[in-house]
Structures are given as structure tokens and as C-alpha cells.
Design a protein around this motif. Structure first.
Motif, short mmCIF file in Angstrom:
data_model
loop_
_atom_site.label_atom_id
_atom_site.label_comp_id
_atom_site.label_asym_id
_atom_site.label_seq_id
_atom_site.Cartn_x
_atom_site.Cartn_y
_atom_site.Cartn_z
N ILE A 128 38.69 10.10 -4.24
CA ILE A 128 38.78 9.69 -5.65
C ILE A 128 39.38 8.30 -5.68
O ILE A 128 40.57 8.11 -5.49
CB ILE A 128 39.65 10.67 -6.47
CG1 ILE A 128 39.21 12.12 -6.20
CG2 ILE A 128 39.57 10.34 -7.94
CD1 ILE A 128 37.76 12.40 -6.53
N ARG A 129 38.58 7.32 -5.91
CA ARG A 129 38.97 5.92 -5.73
C ARG A 129 39.58 5.33 -6.99
O ARG A 129 38.89 4.80 -7.85
CB ARG A 129 37.76 5.11 -5.27
CG ARG A 129 37.14 5.63 -3.98
CD ARG A 129 35.82 4.97 -3.67
NE ARG A 129 35.24 5.48 -2.44
CZ ARG A 129 34.03 5.15 -2.00
NH1 ARG A 129 33.27 4.32 -2.71
NH2 ARG A 129 33.56 5.66 -0.87
N THR A 130 40.89 5.43 -7.09
CA THR A 130 41.58 4.82 -8.23
C THR A 130 41.91 3.36 -7.96
O THR A 130 42.33 2.65 -8.86
CB THR A 130 42.89 5.57 -8.53
OG1 THR A 130 43.74 5.51 -7.37
CG2 THR A 130 42.62 7.03 -8.87
N ARG A 131 41.74 2.93 -6.72
CA ARG A 131 42.02 1.55 -6.30
C ARG A 131 43.48 1.18 -6.56
O ARG A 131 43.83 0.00 -6.69
CB ARG A 131 41.10 0.56 -7.01
CG ARG A 131 39.62 0.93 -6.87
CD ARG A 131 38.73 0.05 -7.73
NE ARG A 131 37.43 0.69 -7.94
CZ ARG A 131 36.49 0.21 -8.76
NH1 ARG A 131 36.71 -0.89 -9.44
NH2 ARG A 131 35.35 0.86 -8.90
N SER A 132 44.34 2.19 -6.65
CA SER A 132 45.78 2.00 -6.91
C SER A 132 46.03 1.15 -8.15
O SER A 132 47.06 0.49 -8.27
CB SER A 132 46.47 1.37 -5.68
OG SER A 132 46.35 2.22 -4.57
N ASN A 133 45.08 1.15 -9.04
CA ASN A 133 45.16 0.31 -10.24
C ASN A 133 44.21 0.89 -11.27
O ASN A 133 43.15 0.35 -11.54
CB ASN A 133 44.77 -1.13 -9.90
CG ASN A 133 45.39 -2.14 -10.85
OD1 ASN A 133 46.49 -1.95 -11.35
ND2 ASN A 133 44.68 -3.21 -11.09
N LEU A 134 44.59 2.04 -11.84
CA LEU A 134 43.66 2.83 -12.65
C LEU A 134 43.48 2.24 -14.05
O LEU A 134 43.97 2.77 -15.05
CB LEU A 134 44.13 4.28 -12.72
CG LEU A 134 43.16 5.29 -13.35
CD1 LEU A 134 41.80 5.24 -12.69
CD2 LEU A 134 43.74 6.69 -13.28
N LYS A 135 42.74 1.14 -14.10
CA LYS A 135 42.34 0.57 -15.38
C LYS A 135 41.26 1.44 -16.01
O LYS A 135 40.74 2.36 -15.39
CB LYS A 135 41.83 -0.86 -15.20
CG LYS A 135 42.92 -1.86 -14.79
CD LYS A 135 42.36 -3.26 -14.74
CE LYS A 135 43.45 -4.27 -14.42
NZ LYS A 135 42.94 -5.66 -14.39
N PHE A 136 40.89 1.12 -17.23
CA PHE A 136 39.97 1.99 -17.95
C PHE A 136 38.60 2.02 -17.29
O PHE A 136 37.95 3.07 -17.26
CB PHE A 136 39.84 1.57 -19.42
CG PHE A 136 39.23 2.63 -20.28
CD1 PHE A 136 40.01 3.61 -20.87
CD2 PHE A 136 37.86 2.67 -20.50
CE1 PHE A 136 39.45 4.61 -21.66
CE2 PHE A 136 37.28 3.66 -21.28
CZ PHE A 136 38.08 4.63 -21.86
N ASP A 137 38.13 0.89 -16.77
CA ASP A 137 36.81 0.89 -16.14
C ASP A 137 36.78 1.75 -14.89
O ASP A 137 35.76 2.37 -14.57
CB ASP A 137 36.34 -0.54 -15.84
CG ASP A 137 37.24 -1.27 -14.87
OD1 ASP A 137 38.46 -1.08 -14.94
OD2 ASP A 137 36.72 -2.04 -14.04
N GLN A 156 41.20 3.76 -26.51
CA GLN A 156 42.43 3.61 -25.73
C GLN A 156 42.29 2.61 -24.58
O GLN A 156 43.22 2.42 -23.81
CB GLN A 156 42.86 4.97 -25.17
CG GLN A 156 43.00 6.07 -26.19
CD GLN A 156 43.97 5.71 -27.30
OE1 GLN A 156 44.92 4.94 -27.12
NE2 GLN A 156 43.73 6.26 -28.50
N ARG A 157 41.14 1.95 -24.49
CA ARG A 157 40.91 1.02 -23.39
C ARG A 157 41.99 -0.08 -23.34
O ARG A 157 42.56 -0.35 -22.29
CB ARG A 157 39.53 0.38 -23.53
CG ARG A 157 39.21 -0.63 -22.42
CD ARG A 157 37.86 -1.31 -22.67
NE ARG A 157 36.77 -0.37 -22.53
CZ ARG A 157 36.12 -0.13 -21.38
NH1 ARG A 157 36.48 -0.78 -20.28
NH2 ARG A 157 35.12 0.73 -21.35
N ALA A 158 42.24 -0.72 -24.48
CA ALA A 158 43.22 -1.80 -24.51
C ALA A 158 44.61 -1.30 -24.17
O ALA A 158 45.38 -1.96 -23.47
CB ALA A 158 43.20 -2.49 -25.88
N MET A 159 44.97 -0.12 -24.67
CA MET A 159 46.28 0.44 -24.37
C MET A 159 46.44 0.68 -22.87
O MET A 159 47.46 0.32 -22.28
CB MET A 159 46.48 1.75 -25.14
CG MET A 159 47.87 2.38 -24.99
SD MET A 159 48.07 3.44 -23.50
CE MET A 159 46.91 4.76 -23.85
N ILE A 160 45.43 1.28 -22.26
CA ILE A 160 45.51 1.55 -20.82
C ILE A 160 45.59 0.25 -20.03
O ILE A 160 46.45 0.08 -19.16
CB ILE A 160 44.29 2.37 -20.36
CG1 ILE A 160 44.32 3.78 -20.96
CG2 ILE A 160 44.22 2.44 -18.84
CD1 ILE A 160 45.48 4.64 -20.50
#
Length: 219
Positions: A128-137, A156-160
């Protein structure tokens, strides 16, 4: 313990979210009751903790769902396209790297064979590739890969991206950042709502067998 039934999956998802929520409840109480001069440091740490549970739960929920699907004894050809792609990820990746037509032909031939074989879906957390930086995309991509819907959380994209992830990165790199209690509680509430929805989507997908292809024909 292996996750083989819908009930086992549901219980795992509930327990994973329960202990995370309890920890955030404790932190919220601490931040609300501590002295004013202590609050800045407590809330900075609280942002890092909130991000950890955001990334941690998304990764674990997706991993558990893949484990459940992997243990259902299905063929690759029985799976919906997104999950078949996960099962065939290694093979697809090698085709993407090659520029030779003969390699691509070999991969297509292998794919026709693989679709008839029992699906083996790797469900290690590293898959599960969160790339250690789980932005909305990145969240969108993970949800797509397991056949779930992220679009309902578009607001919630901007909030995340701008509040949770950016603030966590600033804090992790030692930048000065002042967080108010109300801001932290707002982020925690919104993140919590997304995590509960992910839990519910996965449970429903398992119950309705949404991981299966509607018409499992070999291409």
C-alpha cells in the motif's frame, strides 16, 4: 490471525479505528486542559499524531481488505479490473519498463494464462504505497486500487493537503508552526469522518462482493 470472513474483516477494521480514536481522544483532552505555555508543543505533536493515524489507518484498512480478497480462492479473471491490476502489478510493471515489442507480446500471452490462475494478492503493508506523504491524490489512488470511492471526500482535499500534510511536514522538518486547539479538533473531526467512511465502504464491498468482476470473461 488471517482475515477470511466478512465478520473478521469488519471486526479488524473496527478495532483498528477504535484504538486510534481513543488515542486521539486522550490527546484532545490533554491539549484542551494543559497550560497555555505548554499548548503549542502539545498541539505540534498532536498534528504529527493525527497524520500518523491518517496514514496508518488507510494503509492498514486497504491491506486487510486485500488479505481478505486474497483468501477467497478467486481467479485473477474473477476480480474487478482494479484488483486484478493489483494482483498483476509485478508483471505489468516489467512491461512498462520494457520498450521491446517482443517483451510486450510475451506479457500479453502470460496475462491470458494468469487470468485463469488463482489470484495471489500480496497484502504486506509495503504494497500500500502511501509514499510516506499521504496527500489527497495518493489517497485517491489507494482507494481506486481497491475499488472504493474517494470522490465523496473531494471537499476535504485542501484540508488534507494544505493543513494536515503540509503542517505535519513543516513540524517534522523543525519549522515553527503555531496550531490552535480549535484547528486541531476541526482537522481531527474531518479526518475521522473520512476514516469511518473508508471502514464502511470496505465492509460493504466485502459483504456485496464488489471485488468481483461483473462478467468474468477472458479478454
Amino acid at each position: 490471525m488471517s482475515i477470511r470472513s466478512v465478520d473478521e474483516l469488519g471486526s479488524h477494521l473496527i478495532e483498528e479505528l477504535k484504538w486510534r480514536s481513543a488515542e486521539l481522544d486522550t490527546w484532545e483532552g490533554l491539549a484542551s486542559s494543559c497550560r497555555h505555555h505548554q499548548r503549542t508543543g502539545v498541539l505540534r505533536a498532536g498534528v504529527a499524531l493525527l497524520y500518523a493515524h491518517w496514514e496508518g489507518y488507510i494503509k492498514e484498512a486497504a491491506r486487510a481488505y486485500l488479505e481478505y480478497i486474497s483468501l477467497q480462492g478467486l481467479r485473477v479473471g474473477d476480480l474487478r479490473d482494479e484488483l486484478a491490476a493489483v494482483a498483476l502489478r509485478t508483471m505489468l510493471g516489467s512491461g512498462e519498463q520494457s520498450k521491446r515489442s517482443s517483451d510486450h507480446t510475451s506479457i500479453v500471452s502470460a496475462l491470458r494464462t494468469e487470468l485463469q490462475r488463482k489470484a495471489h494478492i500480496s497484502h504486506e503493508r509495503s504494497m500500500i504505497r502511501t509514499r510516506s506523504n499521504l496527500k489527497f491524490d495518493v489517497f485517491e489512488d489507494i482507494m481506486h486500487s481497491i475499488g472504493c470511492d474517494s470522490s465523496r471526500h473531494e471537499l476535504q482535499r485542501a484540508m488534507i493537503n494544505n493543513r494536515l500534510v503540509k503542517s505535519r511536514n513543516d513540524i517534522a522538518h523543525g519549522r515553527r508552526l503555531v496550531i490552535e486547539v480549535e484547528d486541531w479538533i476541526d482537522m481531527r473531526t474531518r479526518v475521522g469522518a473520512i476514516l469511518k467512511d473508508v471502514r464502511d465502504q470496505i465492509r460493504v464491498a466485502a459483504e456485496t462482493q464488489a471485488y468481483k468482476r461483473a462478467d468474468p470473461e477472458i479478454f
